[in-house]
Design a protein around this motif. Structure first.
Motif: not given
Length: 228
Positions: A11-23
């Motif tokens: 969950l810390l790795g999620c981009r909350l605003d972009a709704e994605r999991l980068p990298d």
């Protein structure tokens, strides 16, 4: 949101605003290191000359952790780094599916594009992120009333059999060390990582072998990509 290290790191790795999991590769390594750290905290593993050794074969009661424990039981003696790199994508997928099944996230598949991953309680994840940043910034204790709903505080018990050498490590401290070691950009910017580099090294040493091995793995990953 629950209090397992792998789930909170996801969950810390999620981009909350972009709704994605980068990298996904980076986050997958961090999540895998979190699972190994959890097994240390539960007293199931110990370190022996730079490699994990089974200390207690009893199941933890968590399918993800018990699966990794089973892998260790039937495999040869490999380094912590090897165990972090091994099956990171499967571990990441298992954590994502568990969070999706429990309604913590929703996942929308998109052909040829990254999945849309929406976190149901964004405020809880943001509060967790602030707690982690506070620890990385040097806070010795983070007040329990700052905890997100369902997120363990520093005094969280590791559960049955948690008498191992690293069982006393608090959840938030472990999250901070692994986020820093893994260079999660959703937690700290490049400038913040540089400013907190001494504290990150200190926390990595406290949390133990998986965090140290993760740091080495991330350095290699960055080098393979031509830089951080």
């Amino acid at each position: 949101m629950r209090d397992s290290l792998p789930e909170q790191l996801y969950l810390l790795g999620c981009r909350l605003d972009a709704e994605r999991l980068p990298d996904r590769h980076r986050v997958g390594l961090v999540v895998r290191a979190g699972a190994l750290t959890e097994l240390l905290r539960y007293g199931r593993l110990t370190d022996e000359y730079g490699a994990p050794r089974i200390r207690d074969e009893r199941p933890v009661g968590d399918p993800l952790l018990d699966g990794i424990l089973g892998e260790l039981l039937v495999s040869g003696r490999w380094s912590w780094r090897r165990w972090i790199d091994l099956h990171w994508s499967q571990t990441l997928a298992a954590v994502q599916e568990r969070l999706r099944a429990d309604g913590v996230i929703t996942v929308r598949r998109r052909p040829l594009l990254a999945d849309r991953i929406a976190v149901a309680d964004r405020q809880a994840v943001e509060l967790l992120r602030r707690r982690v940043v506070a620890v990385l910034g040097g806070a010795a204790n983070v007040p329990a009333d700052a905890a997100s709903p369902g997120v363990s505080g520093e005094a969280a018990a590791p559960g049955p059999g948690g008498e191992g050498a690293h069982a006393e490590v608090g959840v938030t401290l472990a999250l901070a060390a692994l986020s820093g070691a893994g260079e999660l950009r959703t937690v700290l910017s490049r400038r913040e990582r540089w400013a907190y580099r001494g504290r990150i090294r200190e926390l990595i040493g406290q949390v133990g072998p998986p965090a140290r091995a993760l740091r080495k793995e991330i350095v290699l990953l960055n080098a393979a990509r031509g830089g951080a």
